[in-house]
Design a protein around this motif. Structure first.
Motif, PDB file in Angstrom:
ATOM      1  N   PHE A  13      89.440  -2.258 -46.544  1.00  0.00           N
ATOM      2  CA  PHE A  13      90.318  -1.401 -47.418  1.00  0.00           C
ATOM      3  C   PHE A  13      91.759  -1.059 -46.745  1.00  0.00           C
ATOM      4  O   PHE A  13      92.753  -0.981 -47.328  1.00  0.00           O
ATOM      5  CB  PHE A  13      89.627   0.046 -47.682  1.00  0.00           C
TER       6      PHE A  13
ATOM      7  N   HIS B 104      85.398  -4.898 -52.069  1.00  0.00           N
ATOM      8  CA  HIS B 104      85.138  -4.533 -53.519  1.00  0.00           C
ATOM      9  C   HIS B 104      84.151  -3.253 -53.356  1.00  0.00           C
ATOM     10  O   HIS B 104      83.870  -2.790 -52.439  1.00  0.00           O
ATOM     11  CB  HIS B 104      84.074  -5.714 -53.916  1.00  0.00           C
ATOM     12  N   TRP B 105      84.334  -2.255 -54.307  1.00  0.00           N
ATOM     13  CA  TRP B 105      83.569  -1.138 -54.551  1.00  0.00           C
ATOM     14  C   TRP B 105      82.664  -1.206 -55.258  1.00  0.00           C
ATOM     15  O   TRP B 105      82.863  -1.850 -56.505  1.00  0.00           O
ATOM     16  CB  TRP B 105      84.781  -0.185 -54.851  1.00  0.00           C
ATOM     17  N   HIS B 106      81.498  -0.937 -55.289  1.00  0.00           N
ATOM     18  CA  HIS B 106      80.233  -0.796 -56.133  1.00  0.00           C
ATOM     19  C   HIS B 106      80.353   0.656 -56.782  1.00  0.00           C
ATOM     20  O   HIS B 106      80.682   1.732 -55.974  1.00  0.00           O
ATOM     21  CB  HIS B 106      78.909  -0.713 -55.141  1.00  0.00           C
TER      22      HIS B 106
ATOM     23  N   CYS C  86      93.792   0.839 -55.981  1.00  0.00           N
ATOM     24  CA  CYS C  86      92.374   0.775 -56.092  1.00  0.00           C
ATOM     25  C   CYS C  86      91.413   1.535 -56.189  1.00  0.00           C
ATOM     26  O   CYS C  86      90.406   1.763 -57.149  1.00  0.00           O
ATOM     27  CB  CYS C  86      91.939  -0.244 -54.649  1.00  0.00           C
ATOM     28  N   MET C  87      91.753   2.780 -55.973  1.00  0.00           N
ATOM     29  CA  MET C  87      90.935   4.106 -55.930  1.00  0.00           C
ATOM     30  C   MET C  87      91.096   4.783 -57.136  1.00  0.00           C
ATOM     31  O   MET C  87      89.955   5.221 -57.763  1.00  0.00           O
ATOM     32  CB  MET C  87      91.214   5.100 -54.871  1.00  0.00           C
TER      33      MET C  87
ATOM     34  N   ARG D 115      81.586  -3.479 -60.328  1.00  0.00           N
ATOM     35  CA  ARG D 115      82.187  -3.419 -59.091  1.00  0.00           C
ATOM     36  C   ARG D 115      83.712  -3.718 -59.362  1.00  0.00           C
ATOM     37  O   ARG D 115      84.162  -4.173 -60.581  1.00  0.00           O
ATOM     38  CB  ARG D 115      81.716  -4.737 -58.375  1.00  0.00           C
TER      39      ARG D 115
ATOM     40  N   LEU E 106      79.188   5.654 -55.331  1.00  0.00           N
ATOM     41  CA  LEU E 106      80.276   4.856 -54.785  1.00  0.00           C
ATOM     42  C   LEU E 106      79.921   4.101 -53.428  1.00  0.00           C
ATOM     43  O   LEU E 106      79.487   4.587 -52.596  1.00  0.00           O
ATOM     44  CB  LEU E 106      81.553   5.449 -54.804  1.00  0.00           C
TER      45      LEU E 106
ATOM     46  N   ALA F 248      81.239   0.901 -50.728  1.00  0.00           N
ATOM     47  CA  ALA F 248      82.002  -0.382 -50.313  1.00  0.00           C
ATOM     48  C   ALA F 248      81.468  -0.906 -48.943  1.00  0.00           C
ATOM     49  O   ALA F 248      81.737  -0.392 -47.888  1.00  0.00           O
ATOM     50  CB  ALA F 248      83.598  -0.044 -50.053  1.00  0.00           C
TER      51      ALA F 248
ATOM     52  N   VAL G 196      88.625   2.732 -59.386  1.00  0.00           N
ATOM     53  CA  VAL G 196      87.363   3.028 -59.047  1.00  0.00           C
ATOM     54  C   VAL G 196      86.967   4.455 -59.858  1.00  0.00           C
ATOM     55  O   VAL G 196      85.980   4.587 -60.461  1.00  0.00           O
ATOM     56  CB  VAL G 196      86.925   3.421 -57.540  1.00  0.00           C
TER      57      VAL G 196
END
Length: 143
Positions: A45, A89-91, A56-57, A35, A78, A80, A60
């Motif tokens: 976001f 948070h991004w998976h 952020c991206m 994450r 991916l 969110a 990721v």
């Protein structure tokens, strides 16, 4: 109500920067489940500035690239969602054709038993993956 991602890292801390952190989640059956967590409590976001969204991206993308380079997964998922924890948070999840849920999402019902030997083989590669990822994340320009 207290936010669990404000109170603690949310998993095994891989790297922490000024604005975000990367953790390895402890998700049974998915050893390469990461994450990217925004440090400040924001829910969406779009709460971030354009520069923060780009930062952020990029994080990721760096996690995804490391998963691909070190693990050669069938696919990287991916997501969110934040329905259960409304903290941005991004998976970033390495998926394999042999995993218990593939090709369904990790949140769906299992289609077969988890293959312990393959999961252990992936786990063995994670220290090198994380060691290679840390300097890449540290080199991210700040927003």
């Amino acid at each position: 109500m207290a936010c669990p991602l404000c109170a603690e890292d949310g998993g095994a801390l891989v790297w922490r920067g000024e604005h975000l952190r990367v953790i390895r989640a402890q998700e049974a059956g998915f050893p390469a489940f990461y994450r990217v967590v925004w440090n400040a409590h924001v829910a969406e976001f779009s709460d971030l500035s354009a520069a923060e969204r780009a930062h952020c991206m990029e994080a990721v993308a760096l996690v995804e690239q490391a998963l691909r380079e070190h693990l050669a997964p069938t696919k990287v998922n991916l997501a969110a969602l934040g329905n259960m924890v409304p903290h941005l948070h991004w998976h970033v999840i390495a998926r394999f054709g042999w995993d218990s849920h593939f090709p369904s999402p990790v949140w769906a019902l299992a289609q077969r038993p988890s293959p312990a030997a393959q999961e252990d083989a992936v786990r063995a590669l994670l220290p090198a993956l994380e060691a290679a990822l840390q300097p890449r994340l540290a080199a991210l320009p700040l927003p």
